[in-house]
Design a protein around this motif. Structure first.
Motif, PDB file in Angstrom:
ATOM      1  N   ASP A 155      88.886 100.201  -0.986  1.00  9.13           N
ATOM      2  CA  ASP A 155      88.460 101.604  -0.876  1.00  9.13           C
ATOM      3  C   ASP A 155      89.491 102.573  -1.447  1.00  9.13           C
ATOM      4  O   ASP A 155      89.529 103.737  -1.070  1.00  9.13           O
ATOM      5  CB  ASP A 155      88.153 101.949   0.579  1.00  9.13           C
ATOM      6  CG  ASP A 155      89.389 101.926   1.462  1.00  9.13           C
ATOM      7  OD1 ASP A 155      90.451 101.434   1.021  1.00  9.13           O
ATOM      8  OD2 ASP A 155      89.304 102.417   2.612  1.00  9.13           O
ATOM      9  N   THR A 156      90.319 102.103  -2.392  1.00  4.90           N
ATOM     10  CA  THR A 156      91.391 102.943  -2.913  1.00  4.90           C
ATOM     11  C   THR A 156      90.871 104.226  -3.561  1.00  4.90           C
ATOM     12  O   THR A 156      91.437 105.302  -3.343  1.00  4.90           O
ATOM     13  CB  THR A 156      92.279 102.174  -3.910  1.00  4.90           C
ATOM     14  OG1 THR A 156      91.441 101.596  -4.927  1.00  4.90           O
ATOM     15  CG2 THR A 156      93.087 101.085  -3.219  1.00  4.90           C
ATOM     16  N   LEU A 157      89.819 104.136  -4.353  1.00  6.52           N
ATOM     17  CA  LEU A 157      89.281 105.347  -4.995  1.00  6.52           C
ATOM     18  C   LEU A 157      88.770 106.332  -3.944  1.00  6.52           C
ATOM     19  O   LEU A 157      89.022 107.536  -4.051  1.00  6.52           O
ATOM     20  CB  LEU A 157      88.146 105.000  -5.961  1.00  6.52           C
ATOM     21  CG  LEU A 157      88.558 104.572  -7.360  1.00  6.52           C
ATOM     22  CD1 LEU A 157      87.349 104.100  -8.149  1.00  6.52           C
ATOM     23  CD2 LEU A 157      89.262 105.696  -8.097  1.00  6.52           C
ATOM     24  N   GLN A 158      88.092 105.818  -2.938  1.00  4.46           N
ATOM     25  CA  GLN A 158      87.578 106.680  -1.871  1.00  4.46           C
ATOM     26  C   GLN A 158      88.731 107.365  -1.144  1.00  4.46           C
ATOM     27  O   GLN A 158      88.638 108.553  -0.819  1.00  4.46           O
ATOM     28  CB  GLN A 158      86.740 105.867  -0.897  1.00  4.46           C
ATOM     29  CG  GLN A 158      86.136 106.698   0.213  1.00  4.46           C
ATOM     30  CD  GLN A 158      85.337 105.850   1.188  1.00  4.46           C
ATOM     31  OE1 GLN A 158      84.969 104.720   0.902  1.00  4.46           O
ATOM     32  NE2 GLN A 158      85.070 106.421   2.345  1.00  4.46           N
ATOM     33  N   GLN A 159      89.821 106.644  -0.915  1.00  9.58           N
ATOM     34  CA  GLN A 159      90.977 107.246  -0.246  1.00  9.58           C
ATOM     35  C   GLN A 159      91.501 108.444  -1.033  1.00  9.58           C
ATOM     36  O   GLN A 159      91.786 109.497  -0.463  1.00  9.58           O
ATOM     37  CB  GLN A 159      92.102 106.222  -0.087  1.00  9.58           C
ATOM     38  CG  GLN A 159      91.852 105.147   0.938  1.00  9.58           C
ATOM     39  CD  GLN A 159      93.022 104.176   0.967  1.00  9.58           C
ATOM     40  OE1 GLN A 159      94.169 104.583   1.112  1.00  9.58           O
ATOM     41  NE2 GLN A 159      92.726 102.898   0.817  1.00  9.58           N
ATOM     42  N   VAL A 160      91.643 108.279  -2.346  1.00 10.99           N
ATOM     43  CA  VAL A 160      92.169 109.362  -3.177  1.00 10.99           C
ATOM     44  C   VAL A 160      91.175 110.517  -3.244  1.00 10.99           C
ATOM     45  O   VAL A 160      91.571 111.683  -3.211  1.00 10.99           O
ATOM     46  CB  VAL A 160      92.546 108.863  -4.591  1.00 10.99           C
ATOM     47  CG1 VAL A 160      92.978 110.018  -5.486  1.00 10.99           C
ATOM     48  CG2 VAL A 160      93.654 107.815  -4.508  1.00 10.99           C
ATOM     49  N   GLU A 161      89.889 110.200  -3.338  1.00 11.85           N
ATOM     50  CA  GLU A 161      88.871 111.251  -3.375  1.00 11.85           C
ATOM     51  C   GLU A 161      88.882 112.080  -2.089  1.00 11.85           C
ATOM     52  O   GLU A 161      88.669 113.284  -2.125  1.00 11.85           O
ATOM     53  CB  GLU A 161      87.480 110.641  -3.579  1.00 11.85           C
ATOM     54  CG  GLU A 161      87.261 110.129  -4.989  1.00 11.85           C
ATOM     55  CD  GLU A 161      85.990 109.309  -5.130  1.00 11.85           C
ATOM     56  OE1 GLU A 161      85.353 108.963  -4.105  1.00 11.85           O
ATOM     57  OE2 GLU A 161      85.633 108.996  -6.278  1.00 11.85           O
ATOM     58  N   GLU A 162      89.128 111.426  -0.957  1.00 15.32           N
ATOM     59  CA  GLU A 162      89.132 112.135   0.324  1.00 15.32           C
ATOM     60  C   GLU A 162      90.367 113.011   0.477  1.00 15.32           C
ATOM     61  O   GLU A 162      90.274 114.152   0.901  1.00 15.32           O
ATOM     62  CB  GLU A 162      89.047 111.139   1.481  1.00 15.32           C
ATOM     63  CG  GLU A 162      87.673 110.526   1.619  1.00 15.32           C
ATOM     64  CD  GLU A 162      87.609 109.455   2.700  1.00 15.32           C
ATOM     65  OE1 GLU A 162      88.595 109.270   3.457  1.00 15.32           O
ATOM     66  OE2 GLU A 162      86.563 108.797   2.773  1.00 15.32           O
ATOM     67  N   LYS A 163      91.535 112.460   0.143  1.00 21.75           N
ATOM     68  CA  LYS A 163      92.778 113.219   0.292  1.00 21.75           C
ATOM     69  C   LYS A 163      93.924 112.448  -0.323  1.00 21.75           C
ATOM     70  O   LYS A 163      94.033 111.240  -0.166  1.00 21.75           O
ATOM     71  CB  LYS A 163      93.060 113.475   1.775  1.00 21.75           C
ATOM     72  CG  LYS A 163      94.226 114.411   2.002  1.00 21.75           C
ATOM     73  CD  LYS A 163      94.349 114.790   3.461  1.00 21.75           C
ATOM     74  CE  LYS A 163      95.453 115.830   3.592  1.00 21.75           C
ATOM     75  NZ  LYS A 163      95.669 116.223   4.978  1.00 21.75           N
ATOM     76  N   PHE A 164      94.788 113.171  -1.032  1.00 17.09           N
ATOM     77  CA  PHE A 164      96.020 112.591  -1.583  1.00 17.09           C
ATOM     78  C   PHE A 164      97.158 113.421  -0.992  1.00 17.09           C
ATOM     79  O   PHE A 164      97.652 114.363  -1.603  1.00 17.09           O
ATOM     80  CB  PHE A 164      95.997 112.633  -3.113  1.00 17.09           C
ATOM     81  CG  PHE A 164      97.001 111.723  -3.759  1.00 17.09           C
ATOM     82  CD1 PHE A 164      96.903 110.348  -3.618  1.00 17.09           C
ATOM     83  CD2 PHE A 164      98.047 112.236  -4.500  1.00 17.09           C
ATOM     84  CE1 PHE A 164      97.826 109.500  -4.212  1.00 17.09           C
ATOM     85  CE2 PHE A 164      98.978 111.406  -5.091  1.00 17.09           C
ATOM     86  CZ  PHE A 164      98.863 110.031  -4.951  1.00 17.09           C
ATOM     87  N   PRO A 165      97.552 113.095   0.252  1.00 11.20           N
ATOM     88  CA  PRO A 165      98.488 113.951   0.989  1.00 11.20           C
ATOM     89  C   PRO A 165      99.919 113.869   0.459  1.00 11.20           C
ATOM     90  O   PRO A 165     100.231 113.067  -0.424  1.00 11.20           O
ATOM     91  CB  PRO A 165      98.401 113.409   2.415  1.00 11.20           C
ATOM     92  CG  PRO A 165      97.994 111.989   2.255  1.00 11.20           C
ATOM     93  CD  PRO A 165      97.136 111.935   1.020  1.00 11.20           C
ATOM     94  N   THR A 166     100.776 114.690   1.030  1.00 14.66           N
ATOM     95  CA  THR A 166     102.180 114.661   0.639  1.00 14.66           C
ATOM     96  C   THR A 166     102.748 113.268   0.865  1.00 14.66           C
ATOM     97  O   THR A 166     102.369 112.566   1.806  1.00 14.66           O
ATOM     98  CB  THR A 166     102.997 115.698   1.439  1.00 14.66           C
ATOM     99  OG1 THR A 166     102.801 115.473   2.832  1.00 14.66           O
ATOM    100  CG2 THR A 166     102.599 117.113   1.062  1.00 14.66           C
TER     101      THR A 166
END
Length: 172
Positions: free
Chosen positions: A128-139
């Motif tokens: 689910d790496t793409l979904q993680q980035v789409e949801e949020k790419f935090p500090t």
């Protein structure tokens, strides 16, 4: 053909002191804890870069200095002013200039450009790496992309997103 890894590290949490220009904002206490954790993640994941291109903004430089302190060796580092205020297309142009002897390149910079860049470059992701980035790419988030092509041939959709991590330091 050499497999190339492009590692993207968003600067750690920054402070917002009154009257301090954006480019001069330092890391907040949490950022000072999270940046070394990012370095430990890079080390433990065997993602030690050959070359680091870092934004000259204080918070990005401090993030990389603290992360690099956790690595077994200090990779070549360049502070590239194009990474501050960049968009995804600007980042791609910078990546395409990477020397051929670099197998693992690390970019240290800012959102929203880094998140947009990861999504631009990745044709697909593991799990689910793409979904993680789409949801949020935090500090202090890290994304690892791999590609078969040389750096000058890097193209949108030409990479596989293999890892996403959000390392966090602990309070003492």
């Amino acid at each position: 053909m050499t497999l190339r890894r492009l590692v993207v590290l968003r600067h750690a949490k920054s402070a917002r002191p009154p009257g301090v220009a954006d480019a001069r904002r330092p890391l907040a206490e949490r950022g000072q804890r999270d940046a070394p954790a990012a370095g430990r993640w890079l080390r433990d994941a065997d993602c030690v870069p050959d070359l680091v291109l870092c934004s000259p903004a204080v918070r990005a430089r401090e993030t990389w200095d603290l992360a690099a302190g956790e690595l077994p060796t200090g990779p070549r580092t360049r502070h590239d002013p194009r990474l501050y205020g960049a968009d995804a297309a600007d980042l791609l142009a910078v990546v395409r200039e990477t020397p051929d002897d670099v197998a693992t390149l690390l970019l240290v910079g800012h959102n929203p450009a880094l998140e947009e860049f990861v999504l631009l470059m990745a044709s697909e992701g593991l799990g689910d790496t793409l979904q993680q980035v789409e949801e949020k790419f935090p500090t202090a988030a890290i994304a690892v992309l791999t590609q078969q092509k040389s750096w000058p041939e890097a193209a949108p959709g030409g990479s596989l997103l293999t890892d996403v991590a959000v390392p966090r330091g602990t309070r003492h």
